[in-house]
Design a protein around this motif. Structure first.
Motif, short mmCIF file in Angstrom:
data_model
loop_
_atom_site.label_atom_id
_atom_site.label_comp_id
_atom_site.label_asym_id
_atom_site.label_seq_id
_atom_site.Cartn_x
_atom_site.Cartn_y
_atom_site.Cartn_z
N LEU A 135 -20.31 24.94 33.47
CA LEU A 135 -20.10 24.73 32.04
C LEU A 135 -18.81 23.96 31.78
O LEU A 135 -18.73 23.12 30.87
CB LEU A 135 -20.09 26.06 31.29
CG LEU A 135 -21.46 26.62 30.91
CD1 LEU A 135 -21.36 28.08 30.50
CD2 LEU A 135 -22.08 25.79 29.77
N ASP A 136 -17.79 24.24 32.57
CA ASP A 136 -16.54 23.51 32.45
C ASP A 136 -16.75 22.03 32.80
O ASP A 136 -16.27 21.13 32.10
CB ASP A 136 -15.47 24.11 33.37
CG ASP A 136 -14.08 23.58 33.08
OD1 ASP A 136 -13.37 24.22 32.30
OD2 ASP A 136 -13.72 22.53 33.64
N GLU A 137 -17.50 21.78 33.87
CA GLU A 137 -17.79 20.40 34.28
C GLU A 137 -18.66 19.68 33.26
O GLU A 137 -18.59 18.45 33.11
CB GLU A 137 -18.47 20.39 35.64
CG GLU A 137 -17.58 20.85 36.78
CD GLU A 137 -18.31 21.00 38.10
OE1 GLU A 137 -17.63 21.10 39.14
OE2 GLU A 137 -19.56 21.03 38.09
N MET A 138 -19.48 20.44 32.54
CA MET A 138 -20.37 19.87 31.52
C MET A 138 -19.71 19.80 30.15
O MET A 138 -20.35 19.44 29.16
CB MET A 138 -21.64 20.74 31.40
CG MET A 138 -22.49 20.82 32.64
SD MET A 138 -23.75 22.12 32.50
CE MET A 138 -24.56 22.00 34.10
N ASP A 139 -18.41 20.17 30.08
CA ASP A 139 -17.68 20.22 28.81
C ASP A 139 -18.37 21.11 27.79
O ASP A 139 -18.33 20.86 26.58
CB ASP A 139 -17.51 18.81 28.23
CG ASP A 139 -16.56 17.96 29.06
OD1 ASP A 139 -15.59 18.53 29.60
OD2 ASP A 139 -16.79 16.75 29.20
N GLY A 140 -19.05 22.15 28.29
CA GLY A 140 -19.69 23.13 27.41
C GLY A 140 -20.98 22.67 26.77
O GLY A 140 -21.53 23.37 25.90
N ASP A 141 -21.50 21.51 27.18
CA ASP A 141 -22.73 20.97 26.55
C ASP A 141 -23.96 21.64 27.14
O ASP A 141 -24.68 21.08 27.97
CB ASP A 141 -22.79 19.45 26.77
CG ASP A 141 -23.95 18.81 26.01
OD1 ASP A 141 -24.58 19.52 25.19
OD2 ASP A 141 -24.23 17.61 26.24
N ILE A 142 -24.22 22.84 26.71
CA ILE A 142 -25.31 23.65 27.27
C ILE A 142 -26.67 23.26 26.74
O ILE A 142 -27.71 23.53 27.35
CB ILE A 142 -25.04 25.15 27.02
CG1 ILE A 142 -25.94 26.01 27.90
CG2 ILE A 142 -25.20 25.50 25.54
CD1 ILE A 142 -25.64 27.49 27.86
N ASN A 143 -26.72 22.59 25.57
CA ASN A 143 -28.01 22.25 24.96
C ASN A 143 -28.60 20.94 25.49
O ASN A 143 -29.70 20.56 25.10
CB ASN A 143 -27.88 22.20 23.44
CG ASN A 143 -27.77 23.58 22.83
OD1 ASN A 143 -28.64 24.43 23.02
ND2 ASN A 143 -26.66 23.84 22.15
N ASN A 144 -27.87 20.26 26.37
CA ASN A 144 -28.45 19.13 27.10
C ASN A 144 -29.50 19.69 28.06
O ASN A 144 -29.22 20.64 28.80
CB ASN A 144 -27.35 18.40 27.87
CG ASN A 144 -27.86 17.27 28.73
OD1 ASN A 144 -28.47 17.51 29.77
ND2 ASN A 144 -27.61 16.05 28.30
N VAL A 145 -30.71 19.13 28.04
CA VAL A 145 -31.83 19.70 28.81
C VAL A 145 -31.50 19.78 30.29
O VAL A 145 -31.74 20.82 30.93
CB VAL A 145 -33.11 18.86 28.59
CG1 VAL A 145 -34.23 19.37 29.50
CG2 VAL A 145 -33.54 18.91 27.15
N LYS A 146 -30.94 18.71 30.85
CA LYS A 146 -30.59 18.71 32.27
C LYS A 146 -29.56 19.78 32.58
O LYS A 146 -29.68 20.51 33.57
CB LYS A 146 -30.08 17.33 32.67
CG LYS A 146 -29.70 17.24 34.15
CD LYS A 146 -29.13 15.87 34.50
CE LYS A 146 -28.68 15.82 35.95
NZ LYS A 146 -28.07 14.50 36.29
N ASN A 147 -28.56 19.88 31.72
CA ASN A 147 -27.51 20.89 31.94
C ASN A 147 -28.07 22.29 31.89
O ASN A 147 -27.74 23.16 32.73
CB ASN A 147 -26.42 20.74 30.87
CG ASN A 147 -25.60 19.47 31.05
OD1 ASN A 147 -25.69 18.81 32.08
ND2 ASN A 147 -24.81 19.14 30.05
#
Length: 377
Positions: free
Chosen positions: A131-143
């Motif tokens: 989540l840190d690496e994704m900058d918290g973008d959890i609603n991105n399907v791939k993420n």
């Protein structure tokens, strides 16, 4: 080599003392009550083992507080995949040990290690890192699917042990992290529906033994349940009721048993230790216990909200989710409000692996709290 494990004395004043004291009091309370409810049949055996794990946990606490948690960030994959390998090893006959019908333990010397406890922490750390690496973008399907996959891998092995209690713990840890990270509520709803379907499939798959099913459903009507499945709950309720307001004033002397729960409640030192505490110390003792938990959880939430990064915040959220669910589930099953699942009471119940990993988890929260703001010298 040991330079990274030396705590800067100027950081000590930043440690959350209320949280630290609450944790220590809960552990010592656990050791005392383990002694009281097992001394009649086992003398000092269980209490000595738990105290040994307490000492080991304090050593682990030092190391997990001393090293900056941002350094741990780089070693998360090693810890995560290491816990998965241990789960695999636990399933191999001759290496894995069967306890209460589940092949989920590994014997190391005179001790037994439960890899699922490490995997629980591994899930929290890996989700926090990603989540840190994704900058918290959890609603991105791939993420989202990446996070879900990392959560699912250890859980699959835990389900097939089978250990439904730990499976539920892991699910609610992930749910807490996903919810507070802002996951779309429709996805959460779909996840809950998927959980129900998964439970139905596993329930009818033959993985769960019939006696485990009976024990799980006995809370619905313990009086009507058979002598095996309803016995735990019935005896637990009798013990709690006999404690009254002030408890039975237990004797600390080694000779003799202490109370009804010690003699009649199965697994009293683990799953049903709350029944022994309620009997021995009464309603007042139970409220003191819950107050200490309240301090601990409040402090963890505060640290999560004020963390300097997503990694630290998610670590705190995951550990808080574990505590909330485990406390509610354990006490709920003890008083007949929830199914009996074998989930232990954090920091209190007997169990070395559980105590060690729980203290390690809390050490990480303390670590995040100590380093949430820049210190000027």
């Amino acid at each position: 080599m040991f330079r990274n494990f030396k705590i800067d004395l100027r950081l000590i004043k930043e440690i959350d003392k209320t949280m630290l004291i609450s944790m220590m009091l809960l552990i010592l309370d656990g050791v005392l009550n383990i002694y009281l409810c097992t001394k009649g049949n086992y003398g000092l055996s269980f209490a000595k083992q738990q105290f040994s794990w307490f000492i080991l946990s304090m050593i682990a606490l030092y190391f997990f507080v001393a090293i900056d948690y941002t350094i741990i960030f780089n070693y998360v994959p090693v810890f995560y995949w290491g816990s998965v390998v241990l789960l695999l090893l636990a399933k191999i006959p001759g290496i894995g040990v069967v306890v209460n019908g589940a092949r989920g333990w590994i014997r190391i010397g005179g001790f037994q290690l439960q890899p699922a406890e490490l995997a629980k922490l591994g899930i929290i750390l890996m989700l926090a890192k990603k989540l840190d690496e994704m900058d918290g973008d959890i609603n991105n399907v791939k993420n989202f699917f990446t996070l879900a996959l990392y959560a699912a891998i250890p859980v699959v092995f835990i389900v097939t042990q089978p250990d439904m209690g730990m499976t539920m713990v892991c699910f609610f840890i992930v749910l807490g992290i996903f919810y507070t990270s802002g996951l779309d509520i429709r996805i959460i709803g779909g996840g809950l529906i998927s959980l129900v379907l998964a439970i139905i499939i596993v329930w009818n798959s033959g993985i769960i033994a019939s006696y485990q099913k009976q024990r799980f459903t006995a809370f619905l009507n313990p009086e009507a349940a058979d002598a095996t499945s309803g016995y735990h709950l019935t005896q637990s309720l009798i013990a709690i009721g006999s404690g009254g307001i002030l408890g039975s004033r237990p004797s600390l002397k080694l000779e003799g048993t202490t109370g009804y729960a010690a003699q009649n409640v199965p697994e009293v030192q683990t799953d049903f230790i709350f029944a022994a505490i309620s009997e021995q110390w009464g309603l007042i003792g139970a409220l003191i216990l819950l107050t200490l938990y309240g301090f601990l959880i409040y402090k963890m939430i505060t640290i999560a909200r004020t963390s300097k990064d997503i990694f630290g915040s998610v670590i705190c959220i995951g550990i808080t989710s574990y505590f909330l669910f485990a406390i509610l589930q354990n006490i709920g099953m003890t008083v007949g409000l929830l199914p009996i699942t074998g989930i232990t009471l954090p920091l209190i119940s007997y169990g070395g692996s559980s105590l060690l990993t729980t203290v390690m988890s809390l050490a990480l929260v303390l670590n995040v709290g100590m380093r949430r703001k820049k210190i000027y010298f």
